[in-house]
Design an enzyme around this catalytic site. Structure first.
Site, PDB file in Angstrom:
ATOM      1  N   LYS A  14      13.717  -8.384  -9.711  1.00  0.00           N
ATOM      2  CA  LYS A  14      14.601  -8.081  -8.567  1.00  0.00           C
ATOM      3  C   LYS A  14      14.326  -9.033  -7.397  1.00  0.00           C
ATOM      4  O   LYS A  14      15.252  -9.563  -6.797  1.00  0.00           O
ATOM      5  CB  LYS A  14      14.380  -6.641  -8.066  1.00  0.00           C
ATOM      6  CG  LYS A  14      14.680  -5.548  -9.034  1.00  0.00           C
ATOM      7  CD  LYS A  14      14.559  -4.175  -8.384  1.00  0.00           C
ATOM      8  CE  LYS A  14      13.180  -3.806  -7.915  1.00  0.00           C
ATOM      9  NZ  LYS A  14      12.187  -3.578  -8.971  1.00  0.00           N
ATOM     10  N   ARG A  87      15.025   4.331  -5.155  1.00  0.00           N
ATOM     11  CA  ARG A  87      14.161   4.462  -6.335  1.00  0.00           C
ATOM     12  C   ARG A  87      14.147   5.893  -6.842  1.00  0.00           C
ATOM     13  O   ARG A  87      13.571   6.154  -7.898  1.00  0.00           O
ATOM     14  CB  ARG A  87      12.734   4.074  -5.954  1.00  0.00           C
ATOM     15  CG  ARG A  87      12.311   2.665  -6.369  1.00  0.00           C
ATOM     16  CD  ARG A  87      10.890   2.501  -5.912  1.00  0.00           C
ATOM     17  NE  ARG A  87      10.135   1.459  -6.499  1.00  0.00           N
ATOM     18  CZ  ARG A  87      10.019   0.213  -6.044  1.00  0.00           C
ATOM     19  NH1 ARG A  87      10.765  -0.196  -5.057  1.00  0.00           N
ATOM     20  NH2 ARG A  87       9.190  -0.622  -6.599  1.00  0.00           N
ATOM     21  N   ARG A 126       1.896 -12.298 -11.951  1.00  0.00           N
ATOM     22  CA  ARG A 126       2.664 -12.685 -10.754  1.00  0.00           C
ATOM     23  C   ARG A 126       1.734 -13.133  -9.619  1.00  0.00           C
ATOM     24  O   ARG A 126       0.698 -12.531  -9.376  1.00  0.00           O
ATOM     25  CB  ARG A 126       3.495 -11.480 -10.281  1.00  0.00           C
ATOM     26  CG  ARG A 126       4.226 -11.715  -8.976  1.00  0.00           C
ATOM     27  CD  ARG A 126       5.371 -10.791  -8.772  1.00  0.00           C
ATOM     28  NE  ARG A 126       5.005  -9.378  -8.777  1.00  0.00           N
ATOM     29  CZ  ARG A 126       5.894  -8.388  -8.823  1.00  0.00           C
ATOM     30  NH1 ARG A 126       7.186  -8.651  -8.876  1.00  0.00           N
ATOM     31  NH2 ARG A 126       5.503  -7.132  -8.834  1.00  0.00           N
ATOM     32  N   ARG A 161      -0.724  -9.647  -5.539  1.00  0.00           N
ATOM     33  CA  ARG A 161      -0.528  -8.378  -4.832  1.00  0.00           C
ATOM     34  C   ARG A 161      -1.572  -7.365  -5.315  1.00  0.00           C
ATOM     35  O   ARG A 161      -1.899  -7.342  -6.497  1.00  0.00           O
ATOM     36  CB  ARG A 161       0.881  -7.840  -5.116  1.00  0.00           C
ATOM     37  CG  ARG A 161       1.933  -8.417  -4.203  1.00  0.00           C
ATOM     38  CD  ARG A 161       3.324  -8.060  -4.618  1.00  0.00           C
ATOM     39  NE  ARG A 161       3.515  -6.666  -4.992  1.00  0.00           N
ATOM     40  CZ  ARG A 161       4.694  -6.138  -5.330  1.00  0.00           C
ATOM     41  NH1 ARG A 161       5.769  -6.894  -5.333  1.00  0.00           N
ATOM     42  NH2 ARG A 161       4.793  -4.876  -5.653  1.00  0.00           N
ATOM     43  N   ARG A 172       2.681   2.607 -11.544  1.00  0.00           N
ATOM     44  CA  ARG A 172       4.028   2.270 -11.052  1.00  0.00           C
ATOM     45  C   ARG A 172       5.053   2.570 -12.134  1.00  0.00           C
ATOM     46  O   ARG A 172       6.153   3.059 -11.843  1.00  0.00           O
ATOM     47  CB  ARG A 172       4.089   0.801 -10.627  1.00  0.00           C
ATOM     48  CG  ARG A 172       3.351   0.561  -9.332  1.00  0.00           C
ATOM     49  CD  ARG A 172       2.986  -0.889  -9.154  1.00  0.00           C
ATOM     50  NE  ARG A 172       4.119  -1.714  -8.812  1.00  0.00           N
ATOM     51  CZ  ARG A 172       4.105  -3.046  -8.869  1.00  0.00           C
ATOM     52  NH1 ARG A 172       3.022  -3.678  -9.266  1.00  0.00           N
ATOM     53  NH2 ARG A 172       5.156  -3.735  -8.527  1.00  0.00           N
TER      54      ARG A 172
HETATM   55  P1  AMP Z   1       7.973  -3.338  -4.811  1.00  0.00           P
HETATM   56  O1  AMP Z   1       7.613  -4.528  -3.978  1.00  0.00           O
HETATM   57  O2  AMP Z   1       9.431  -3.049  -4.828  1.00  0.00           O
HETATM   58  O3  AMP Z   1       7.366  -3.413  -6.191  1.00  0.00           O
HETATM   59  O4  AMP Z   1       7.291  -2.071  -4.100  1.00  0.00           O
HETATM   60  C1  AMP Z   1       5.885  -1.997  -3.913  1.00  0.00           C
HETATM   61  C2  AMP Z   1       5.478  -0.573  -3.600  1.00  0.00           C
HETATM   62  O5  AMP Z   1       6.109  -0.151  -2.379  1.00  0.00           O
HETATM   63  C3  AMP Z   1       5.924   0.471  -4.615  1.00  0.00           C
HETATM   64  O6  AMP Z   1       5.037   0.565  -5.723  1.00  0.00           O
HETATM   65  C4  AMP Z   1       5.909   1.740  -3.752  1.00  0.00           C
HETATM   66  O7  AMP Z   1       4.597   2.184  -3.509  1.00  0.00           O
HETATM   67  C5  AMP Z   1       6.469   1.227  -2.439  1.00  0.00           C
HETATM   68  N1  AMP Z   1       7.965   1.317  -2.409  1.00  0.00           N
HETATM   69  C6  AMP Z   1       8.843   0.273  -2.383  1.00  0.00           C
HETATM   70  N2  AMP Z   1      10.115   0.708  -2.371  1.00  0.00           N
HETATM   71  C7  AMP Z   1      10.038   2.059  -2.398  1.00  0.00           C
HETATM   72  C8  AMP Z   1      11.017   3.098  -2.429  1.00  0.00           C
HETATM   73  N3  AMP Z   1      12.342   2.824  -2.434  1.00  0.00           N
HETATM   74  N4  AMP Z   1      10.589   4.389  -2.463  1.00  0.00           N
HETATM   75  C9  AMP Z   1       9.270   4.670  -2.457  1.00  0.00           C
HETATM   76  N5  AMP Z   1       8.284   3.749  -2.449  1.00  0.00           N
HETATM   77  C10 AMP Z   1       8.662   2.450  -2.414  1.00  0.00           C
END
Ligand code: AMP
Length: 218
Positions: A14, A87, A126, A161, A172
């Site tokens: 994404k 999400r 990554r 990360r 996750r």
């Molecule tokens: P991402 O960078 O999209 O992989 O998000 C990293 C982390 O941020 C996720 O594992 C969640 O802990 C938190 N996070 C990101 N987007 C959301 C969301 N829409 N709802 C809840 N937690 C989120």
């Protein structure tokens, strides 16, 4: 103004796809992961609460994330591409309500599909640019930088990360499996919905996404 959604599992691409799309189309990229990581590094109240939740691979609570997204959407006047949001079904329903209250149209809803074993390899390999203004994304095998450990675009240090470990990835994926399907189902019957095969190199996936966005831009 329209709000477009990129949906998919952790590591489905994404973030990379969103960066390519916003470079070519007039879109504002809003990644809830980036917004939350920024809050963590700025040590805001939300960041302090979210830090351990994110490191463990769990989801930050719906009300907090909805509040962050709606505050940012209220500031924008151009089309926005949301990456990593919604999400959960609750987030999707809250977004519907927000868009309808604000008179904002829902644009493309694109789900990027990738097999689970591929996701794990992508996430663990990554590397991301440590400069938040750049945030370029690399992979140790599939997309290494030209100079080891340095960003091709801005020269900043690359880092892993804290939630891109195998253990955090498993959490996750668990969070993803529990919440994603009901949320995606909410969109699957709608005319705005498309799915694309994300099991290709990033440039190929972006190449398949452009026509979808261009077609509906016309
Ligand atoms: P991402 O960078 O999209 O992989 O998000 C990293 C982390 O941020 C996720 O594992 C969640 O802990 C938190 N996070 C990101 N987007 C959301 C969301 N829409 N709802 C809840 N937690 C989120």
């Amino acid at each position: 103004m329209r709000v477009h959604l990129l949906l998919g599992a952790p590591g489905c691409g994404k973030g990379s796809a969103a960066k390519d799309l916003v470079e070519k189309l007039q879109l504002i990229h809003l990644s809830t992961g980036d917004i939350l990581r920024d809050a963590v590094s700025q040590e805001t109240e939300i960041g302090l609460r979210a830090k351990a939740i994110m490191a463990s691979g769990n989801l930050v609570d719906d009300d907090t994330v909805n509040g962050l997204v709606f505050a940012r959407l209220r500031e924008e006047t151009c089309d926005v591409l949301l990456d990593g949001y919604p999400r959960t079904l609750h987030q999707a329903q809250a977004l519907d309500q927000f868009l309808s209250d604000q008179g904002i149209e829902l644009g493309h809803v694109v789900e990027i599909e990738v097999p689970r074993d591929v996701l794990a390899k992508r996430v663990v390999g990554r590397r991301v640019c440590s400069n938040p203004a750049c945030g370029a994304i690399y992979h140790v095998d599939n997309k290494p930088p030209a100079r080891d450990g340095a960003c091709d675009r801005c020269g900043s240090r690359l880092k892993q990360r804290s939630d891109d470990t195998l253990t955090a990835f498993e959490s996750r994926m668990l969070a993803f499996e529990q919440t994603f399907q009901p949320m995606a189902e909410h969109y699957r019957g709608r005319p705005q919905y498309r799915s694309v095969d994300g099991n290709y190199a990033p440039a190929v996936v972006s190449g398949n996404l452009f026509p979808i966005f261009m077609e509906m831009h016309a």
